[in-house]
Design an enzyme around this catalytic site. Structure first.
Site, mmCIF file in Angstrom:
data_model
loop_
_atom_site.group_PDB
_atom_site.id
_atom_site.type_symbol
_atom_site.label_atom_id
_atom_site.label_comp_id
_atom_site.label_asym_id
_atom_site.label_seq_id
_atom_site.Cartn_x
_atom_site.Cartn_y
_atom_site.Cartn_z
ATOM 1 N N GLU A 66 11.851 -5.446 -1.641
ATOM 2 C CA GLU A 66 11.560 -6.769 -2.199
ATOM 3 C C GLU A 66 10.055 -6.920 -2.360
ATOM 4 O O GLU A 66 9.285 -6.333 -1.599
ATOM 5 C CB GLU A 66 12.020 -7.877 -1.243
ATOM 6 N N GLY A 113 0.816 -1.211 0.000
ATOM 7 C CA GLY A 113 0.000 0.000 0.000
ATOM 8 C C GLY A 113 0.847 1.256 0.000
ATOM 9 O O GLY A 113 2.058 1.210 -0.165
ATOM 10 N N SER A 144 -7.392 4.747 13.079
ATOM 11 C CA SER A 144 -7.386 5.029 14.518
ATOM 12 C C SER A 144 -6.155 5.854 14.852
ATOM 13 O O SER A 144 -5.263 6.042 14.019
ATOM 14 C CB SER A 144 -7.363 3.738 15.320
#
Lengths: 234, 234
Positions: free
Chosen positions: A115, A43, A81
Site C-alpha cells: 500500500e 526507500g 550503524s
DNA sequence: AAAATAGTGTCTCTAAGACAATATGCG
DNA sequence: CGCATATTGTCTTAGAGACACTATTTT
C-alpha cells in the site's frame, strides 16, 4: 581487512507535499520481513546495475511510487550503524523531495510495498509507528525542510508552477507552524527578483483576484541573508 | 534483486586546521592501488566489526592519523556512484573535522598510507592533484565550512581552549578570505553570551594584552540569525 | 456602492558594516 | 608619558515584524 564488507545500502526519500492545509509525507506498507506489515519510508536498496549514482537511486524510488521526475530533491544526511536493521550493518542516505499538486498524482504500489498513502505530519513528526529508525529519519528531514524554508525560497517547489503570494504565505505557515507576514514574503520574493508575473489570473469568488507568479528559475533555490525569525517576544 | 550488493563504503574526513595564516587539511600518500603514490584524504572503509556507526568510523580514522578525539566533527554529504572508484560502485560519507593547535600533534602514517602531512588550501581548494574525486569532496567540505563559519560559532573550534577576540577575528578572516569587523564578532560572541573570561592573560610584546576567553559550552555550536555579509558594495 | 481580498506604506526593531573615540597595560 | 593594541561608542544601513491603509475586481 580483505574480507568483503556486508553493508546494506539504501536510499530513503522523505516525500513532502501539502494538501488539506497540512504537510504530508508518502509512506508505504511493507509486505516483507523484517517489519512485515509496518508502514515505512518508500526507500530501498541501491541497485548497482540500475543506478549510476546515489541521486539517481533516490530519483528512481520517487518515480516508482509517484511516477514523477524533475521535482526538488535534496540530500539530508546519511545514517548507518550495526543496529538499525536487525539483519546487520546498514546505511541509508536520506533525501527529501517536494511534490506539488498531489491531487493529480496516482500512487503505485510496488514489490515489497502493498500500500502507498499520504500520511499527515504533526508538529513533532509522524503520528504512526514506523519500521526501522524511519521516524527519526523523518524528523531529520522535517527539521531540514523547516530550516531551509525559513532562509531560502525552497517552499515554492511545493506549489504549482503558477501561484499567488497568498499560496506562498499559506505554504510557509503550514510548514513553519506559525503566522508569516505576507509583507515579508513580498519583500523577499519580489525584492530578490525571483518571480515573473503570469498574465492570466484565477477568478475565485467575488473578490479581487491575486496576481499569479511563477519562479523565474524553476531549478534554483535562492538563499536570503536572514532567517525569518517569527513573531517578536513581548 | 536478491543478489548481494557489492558497494564499497568508506568515510573521508576532511581535517581542517589553521597555521601560518592559512587553512590546511590533512592528506596522506597512498601506497596501494588504485592511485598508488597519489595524495588523498585520510579516509578508509567502514569496518563492520570495529565501527558501531558511521560517526565512529570517522572518529576512528581521525584518531589513527592524529591520535585526537573529541574534536568537532560534522557530516557534510555522501557521494556515491558506479564510476568514482575504478574497482566499481562505491560510496563515501564525507565529514569535516576542526583541529586546534596542530603544532602539538604528531601525525602517524598507517597501513595504506606511507606519508601524512598538512597541505595548505587556496581560495578554490587544494593545489595538488588528489586520488579519486577527493578534490571535489574537499571543495564540498570547504564550502560547508565557509558557510557555517559565516552564521555559526563553529570557527572557535579551530582555536585553543583559551583565545582572544583577535584570534577569533584572524580565524574568520582566514577561512572567509576577507576582512571581518572585530565589532561584529564582539557583538555576536559576547552578545549571545557564548564566552567566559579566563583570568590570566597573554603578555606578548609591549602593548595592552587582550582578554582571554573560552567557550562556555565547548560542545555546542551557536546559530546566529544572520549571515555575515561582508563589506558593503559601493 | 459594497464586499472582500490584494497589495502598499511606513514605523519600529535588530544586528551588521564602518570607523572614530577612548581605555589599558607596559616599557 | 607615550606607544600600540584592546575595547567601546555610535552612525548608517538592510531587512524583518507589525499593522494600518489604499487599491482592485466582481456582484
Amino acid at each position: 581487512m580483505t574480507r568483503p564488507q556486508s553493508i546494506q545500502t539504501s536510499v530513503d526519500p522523505v516525500i513532502f507535499t501539502v494538501f488539506d492545509d497540512k504537510l504530508h509525507i508518502l509512506v508505504v506498507r511493507r509486505n516483507i520481513e523484517p517489519y512485515n506489515g509496518c508502514w515505512s519510508l518508500p526507500g530501498g536498496l541501491i541497485d548497482c546495475k540500475e543506478d549510476l549514482d546515489i541521486a539517481s537511486a533516490a530519483t528512481r524510488k520517487l518515480k516508482e511510487k509517484t511516477n514523477l521526475s524533475g521535482c526538488y530533491l535534496e540530500q539530508v544526511a546519511t545514517v548507518g550503524s550495526a543496529s538499525r536493521d536487525p539483519r546487520g550493518w546498514s546505511i541509508t542516505i536520506v533525501y527529501f523531495a517536494l511534490i506539488p499538486r498531489p491531487g493529480e498524482i496516482a500512487l503505485t504500489a510496488t514489490h515489497g510495498a502493498s500500500e502507498v498513502r499520504w500520511e499527515p505530519l504533526n508538529n513533532d513528526g509522524i503520528g504512526i509507528p514506523l519500521a526501522f529508525d524511519h521516524e527519526k529519519l523523518i524528523k531529520m528531514a522535517l527539521e531540514r525542510l523547516r530550516s531551509k524554508v525559513s532562509y531560502t525560497s525552497v517552499a515554492a517547489h511545493l506549489l504549482d508552477e503558477a501561484f499567488t503570494l497568498l499560496d506562498l504565505q499559506n505554504i510557509h505557515e503550514i510548514i513553519l507552524g506559525r503566522k508569516v507576514e505576507k509583507k515579508t514574503l513580498m519583500r523577499r520574493y519580489i525584492g530578490s527578483d525571483l518571480l515573473l508575473k503570469v498574465p492570466e489570473n484565477r477568478h475565485e469568488g467575488r473578490m479581487r483576484p491575486a496576481q499569479l507568479y511563477q519562479l523565474k528559475e524553476r531549478n534554483k533555490v535562492h538563499y536570503f541573508v536572514r532567517s525569518m525569525e517569527g513573531p517578536r517576544e513581548e
